[in-house]
Design an enzyme around this catalytic site. Sequence first.
Site, PDB file in Angstrom:
ATOM      1  N   HIS A   1      41.266  40.534  38.355  1.00  0.00           N
ATOM      2  CA  HIS A   1      42.657  40.648  37.913  1.00  0.00           C
ATOM      3  C   HIS A   1      43.500  39.593  38.626  1.00  0.00           C
ATOM      4  O   HIS A   1      43.052  38.960  39.588  1.00  0.00           O
ATOM      5  CB  HIS A   1      43.216  42.042  38.243  1.00  0.00           C
ATOM      6  CG  HIS A   1      43.275  42.331  39.722  1.00  0.00           C
ATOM      7  ND1 HIS A   1      42.148  42.618  40.467  1.00  0.00           N
ATOM      8  CD2 HIS A   1      44.318  42.349  40.593  1.00  0.00           C
ATOM      9  CE1 HIS A   1      42.489  42.825  41.723  1.00  0.00           C
ATOM     10  NE2 HIS A   1      43.796  42.643  41.844  1.00  0.00           N
ATOM     11  N   ASP A  28      47.615  39.277  40.298  1.00  0.00           N
ATOM     12  CA  ASP A  28      48.702  40.145  40.747  1.00  0.00           C
ATOM     13  C   ASP A  28      49.982  39.779  40.006  1.00  0.00           C
ATOM     14  O   ASP A  28      50.316  38.599  39.890  1.00  0.00           O
ATOM     15  CB  ASP A  28      48.914  39.999  42.253  1.00  0.00           C
ATOM     16  CG  ASP A  28      47.726  40.509  43.055  1.00  0.00           C
ATOM     17  OD1 ASP A  28      46.978  41.349  42.530  1.00  0.00           O
ATOM     18  OD2 ASP A  28      47.549  40.069  44.209  1.00  0.00           O
ATOM     19  N   HIS A  38      41.099  37.469  41.111  1.00  0.00           N
ATOM     20  CA  HIS A  38      40.270  37.912  42.229  1.00  0.00           C
ATOM     21  C   HIS A  38      39.707  39.296  41.949  1.00  0.00           C
ATOM     22  O   HIS A  38      40.136  39.989  41.028  1.00  0.00           O
ATOM     23  CB  HIS A  38      41.067  37.896  43.535  1.00  0.00           C
ATOM     24  CG  HIS A  38      42.359  38.669  43.491  1.00  0.00           C
ATOM     25  ND1 HIS A  38      43.468  38.233  42.794  1.00  0.00           N
ATOM     26  CD2 HIS A  38      42.716  39.846  44.044  1.00  0.00           C
ATOM     27  CE1 HIS A  38      44.455  39.094  42.934  1.00  0.00           C
ATOM     28  NE2 HIS A  38      44.022  40.099  43.677  1.00  0.00           N
ATOM     29  N   ARG A  94      35.226  49.152  53.738  1.00  0.00           N
ATOM     30  CA  ARG A  94      36.250  48.098  53.760  1.00  0.00           C
ATOM     31  C   ARG A  94      37.621  48.734  53.627  1.00  0.00           C
ATOM     32  O   ARG A  94      37.864  49.544  52.716  1.00  0.00           O
ATOM     33  CB  ARG A  94      36.031  47.093  52.631  1.00  0.00           C
ATOM     34  CG  ARG A  94      36.991  45.897  52.668  1.00  0.00           C
ATOM     35  CD  ARG A  94      36.607  44.847  51.630  1.00  0.00           C
ATOM     36  NE  ARG A  94      37.358  43.625  51.801  1.00  0.00           N
ATOM     37  CZ  ARG A  94      38.526  43.381  51.189  1.00  0.00           C
ATOM     38  NH1 ARG A  94      39.047  44.290  50.371  1.00  0.00           N
ATOM     39  NH2 ARG A  94      39.157  42.240  51.386  1.00  0.00           N
TER      40      ARG A  94
END
Length: 330
Positions: free
Chosen positions: A206, A208, A263, A273
Amino acid sequence: MAVLTKPSLEQVSLPTPPHRPRSYFSGLPVVDLSVTDSDALLVNACEEFGFFKVTNHGVPKELIARLEEEAIKFFSLSQMEKERYGPANPFGYGSRTIGGNGDVGWLEYLLLEINSESISHSSLDFLKEPRARSFCSALNEYVESMRKLASEVLELMAKGLRIEPRNIFSKVVMDEESDSVLRLNHYPPCPLLQGLNGSMTGLGEHTDPQLISVLRSNNTSGLEISLRDGTWVSVLPDAESFFINVGDSLQVLTNGRFRSVKHRVAANGYESRVSMVYFGGPPSGERLAPLPLLLGEGEQSMYREFTWCEYKRCAYKSRLSDNRLQQFEM
């Protein structure tokens, strides 16, 4: 640094993106904010990658560690308790489901609304509880630091582009009515992958929507970006630095000169994570269009004028991988 070891997400198979990178990308730009002439390197990074790492950023390590610790405490709650704070309009806790259009990932998250210079308690009922006082304190200090860092980077962009006033980008994010959010993500280890040399989609590809994203994560890998030729590369984690994404809105303001980077995040079988992302957005009624100052002689606008509210409605209706800017192109 502490990480979660017991995944609480439903154990289901999620798609793994093809052509997973096997090594870390060595060409990522690094911008030292303590260097006076870093603006030129920063502009080049925005044009070529739409993504770069900043060092000597001035954000206290203790504050970063404190917020990560508080986030881990929250994500360590039982699944039943976390789901009491489920997403609403669209803030709060969520897991696996990303938006309302069928996107899923191997993650859980907190999406928090920023009200002026602090986190809005309306984002999450948990923040109203006495046990969350230290969480609220860490969140608000972190948001203040992120606003300052985002503003500094945006003003360096304007300096590198040789446009005035220098706050032409930063004033949009620093406005009292700016529509900015903070997202805390947890990508737990996936039991289905243990014993296998593989990964799973944590968050699908996607861009941002906002002007700028400021990302910090622990030392677990997973973040990948797409280069101009469509090649996906893995980003070496660095818990001491921040990573900056150019967003769709900034791509519009620069008439495509700055690239809104595509990304994604991969989860794995063994490591947890945790990431914290500040998204600096414009006020709801802010009109977005290429800045005349950046249009060369005879250069045409690539995008028609639209408001941030219009664009946000479009983003909510789309899938993660959709090209949301396409319908605003001239």
